[in-house]
Design an enzyme around this catalytic site. Sequence first.
Site, PDB file in Angstrom:
ATOM      1  N   ASP A   1     -49.907 -43.169 -63.923  1.00  0.00           N
ATOM      2  CA  ASP A   1     -49.116 -44.341 -63.464  1.00  0.00           C
ATOM      3  C   ASP A   1     -49.660 -44.453 -62.088  1.00  0.00           C
ATOM      4  O   ASP A   1     -49.877 -45.728 -61.558  1.00  0.00           O
ATOM      5  CB  ASP A   1     -47.610 -43.853 -63.271  1.00  0.00           C
ATOM      6  CG  ASP A   1     -47.095 -43.495 -64.409  1.00  0.00           C
ATOM      7  OD1 ASP A   1     -46.994 -44.341 -65.253  1.00  0.00           O
ATOM      8  OD2 ASP A   1     -46.272 -42.551 -64.576  1.00  0.00           O
TER       9      ASP A   1
ATOM     10  N   GLU B   1     -51.870 -42.107 -71.349  1.00  0.00           N
ATOM     11  CA  GLU B   1     -50.599 -42.188 -71.519  1.00  0.00           C
ATOM     12  C   GLU B   1     -50.040 -41.902 -72.972  1.00  0.00           C
ATOM     13  O   GLU B   1     -49.028 -40.933 -73.236  1.00  0.00           O
ATOM     14  CB  GLU B   1     -49.734 -43.073 -70.976  1.00  0.00           C
ATOM     15  CG  GLU B   1     -48.146 -42.842 -71.155  1.00  0.00           C
ATOM     16  CD  GLU B   1     -47.140 -43.703 -70.360  1.00  0.00           C
ATOM     17  OE1 GLU B   1     -47.672 -45.046 -70.116  1.00  0.00           O
ATOM     18  OE2 GLU B   1     -45.863 -43.451 -70.172  1.00  0.00           O
TER      19      GLU B   1
ATOM     20  N   THR C   1     -43.744 -50.522 -69.369  1.00  0.00           N
ATOM     21  CA  THR C   1     -43.544 -51.021 -70.663  1.00  0.00           C
ATOM     22  C   THR C   1     -41.959 -51.549 -70.801  1.00  0.00           C
ATOM     23  O   THR C   1     -41.859 -52.692 -71.664  1.00  0.00           O
ATOM     24  CB  THR C   1     -43.372 -49.568 -71.641  1.00  0.00           C
ATOM     25  OG1 THR C   1     -44.795 -48.934 -71.560  1.00  0.00           O
ATOM     26  CG2 THR C   1     -43.216 -49.862 -73.160  1.00  0.00           C
TER      27      THR C   1
ATOM     28  N   ILE D   1     -50.166 -49.648 -70.695  1.00  0.00           N
ATOM     29  CA  ILE D   1     -49.142 -50.335 -70.229  1.00  0.00           C
ATOM     30  C   ILE D   1     -48.264 -49.594 -69.477  1.00  0.00           C
ATOM     31  O   ILE D   1     -47.649 -48.772 -69.862  1.00  0.00           O
ATOM     32  CB  ILE D   1     -48.061 -51.142 -71.289  1.00  0.00           C
ATOM     33  CG1 ILE D   1     -48.934 -51.712 -72.539  1.00  0.00           C
ATOM     34  CG2 ILE D   1     -47.188 -52.129 -70.657  1.00  0.00           C
ATOM     35  CD1 ILE D   1     -47.824 -52.386 -73.541  1.00  0.00           C
ATOM     36  N   ASP D   2     -48.442 -49.920 -68.286  1.00  0.00           N
ATOM     37  CA  ASP D   2     -47.497 -49.358 -67.068  1.00  0.00           C
ATOM     38  C   ASP D   2     -46.429 -50.363 -66.719  1.00  0.00           C
ATOM     39  O   ASP D   2     -46.630 -51.356 -66.255  1.00  0.00           O
ATOM     40  CB  ASP D   2     -48.340 -48.967 -65.857  1.00  0.00           C
ATOM     41  CG  ASP D   2     -47.389 -48.307 -64.742  1.00  0.00           C
ATOM     42  OD1 ASP D   2     -46.708 -47.133 -65.151  1.00  0.00           O
ATOM     43  OD2 ASP D   2     -47.342 -48.875 -63.534  1.00  0.00           O
TER      44      ASP D   2
ATOM     45  N   ASP E   1     -53.392 -45.904 -68.115  1.00  0.00           N
ATOM     46  CA  ASP E   1     -52.222 -45.945 -68.603  1.00  0.00           C
ATOM     47  C   ASP E   1     -52.324 -47.608 -69.381  1.00  0.00           C
ATOM     48  O   ASP E   1     -52.420 -48.662 -68.642  1.00  0.00           O
ATOM     49  CB  ASP E   1     -51.201 -46.201 -67.628  1.00  0.00           C
ATOM     50  CG  ASP E   1     -49.730 -46.399 -68.082  1.00  0.00           C
ATOM     51  OD1 ASP E   1     -49.619 -46.712 -69.158  1.00  0.00           O
ATOM     52  OD2 ASP E   1     -48.587 -46.203 -67.248  1.00  0.00           O
TER      53      ASP E   1
HETATM   54  C1  IPD Z   1     -43.263 -46.275 -65.578  1.00  0.00           C
HETATM   55  C2  IPD Z   1     -43.541 -47.434 -64.502  1.00  0.00           C
HETATM   56  C3  IPD Z   1     -41.984 -47.379 -63.591  1.00  0.00           C
HETATM   57  C4  IPD Z   1     -42.057 -46.389 -63.012  1.00  0.00           C
HETATM   58  C5  IPD Z   1     -41.677 -44.965 -64.034  1.00  0.00           C
HETATM   59  C6  IPD Z   1     -43.119 -45.053 -64.779  1.00  0.00           C
HETATM   60  P1  IPD Z   1     -44.559 -46.567 -67.950  1.00  0.00           P
HETATM   61  O1  IPD Z   1     -44.544 -46.301 -66.279  1.00  0.00           O
HETATM   62  O2  IPD Z   1     -44.524 -47.215 -63.536  1.00  0.00           O
HETATM   63  O3  IPD Z   1     -42.326 -48.495 -62.661  1.00  0.00           O
HETATM   64  O4  IPD Z   1     -40.608 -46.222 -62.191  1.00  0.00           O
HETATM   65  O5  IPD Z   1     -41.547 -43.982 -63.319  1.00  0.00           O
HETATM   66  O6  IPD Z   1     -42.898 -43.887 -65.736  1.00  0.00           O
HETATM   67  O7  IPD Z   1     -43.817 -45.356 -68.600  1.00  0.00           O
HETATM   68  O8  IPD Z   1     -43.988 -47.810 -68.096  1.00  0.00           O
HETATM   69  O9  IPD Z   1     -45.715 -46.311 -67.981  1.00  0.00           O
END
Ligand code: IPD
Length: 263
Positions: free
Chosen positions: A212, A69, A90, A87-88, A85
């Site tokens: 993700d 990412e 963040t 940190i999913d 990813d």
């Molecule tokens: C996000 C998370 C979040 C989701 C977003 C994602 P990130 O990832 O998974 O739950 O609703 O669409 O982008 O940006 O924190 O790696």
Amino acid sequence: MALIPELLTIATTAAEATVDLLLDRVDGSVEVNEKSSTTDLVTEVDREAEALIVGIVTSNRPDDGIVGEEGTGIEGTTSVRWIIDPIDGTTNFVYGHPGFSVSIAVEIDGELAVGVVGDPLHRDTFTATKGEGAFRNGRPIGVSGATELSRSLVATGFGYDREWRMAQGAVVTQLLGEVADIRRMGSAAVDLCSVACGRVDAYFERGLNIWDFAAGSLIASEAGAIVHDLHGGPPTKRFTFASSPGIASPLADLLTRLGADQI
Ligand code: IPD
């Protein structure tokens, strides 16, 4: 060692090292920047975590491809590609809110073979390998077995674009009258693992990136979930859907009627 066990060992080692890093940094002050919008956050820890994972992968498998990412894009020369990813969720990490995770998936010849999701504040490591089931901290997991949509707990998430979020909210408004309740927890990878272990009955979202959903979608499908877009194809950025089988058809039909993938 055979290829898949080797990849699982490396992915688990990298996820556990990242969990330690995130636990160490979650309550400290971190530099936060915005990416695609004011709601799309990235921290210095996202970048450190990606570098940590890439270092572990490349020291063990220097010729594999990697996509991450935070910008890693390595064209490999093997059949193996890592999807990371760091940190999913963040936003959860920035606020110290439980539910952020590290997500590491591995494809062989374009097919998902390994998925590992580490959830630091819940002390959970979810793992799956293709055809071998899914596990939480080494114990087998399975979906909830829900059969009635009106009694089902459904998770979702919202993208970062303001217009898109408002349209997604309108879909959820309609859905609220048809299900037991909605959860928006903030990490797609954890949401998919929640379907896998029966902590929610289903999950859907539009606009996710492959990092993700890759690991979590393998974990969910190996736990017995129906995982697809809204038309029976593999999950994509356009739509990711994971459900306990007994409610999958009525929920997918309802989301189709509500235009959830047309926004
Ligand atoms: C996000 C998370 C979040 C989701 C977003 C994602 P990130 O990832 O998974 O739950 O609703 O669409 O982008 O940006 O924190 O790696």
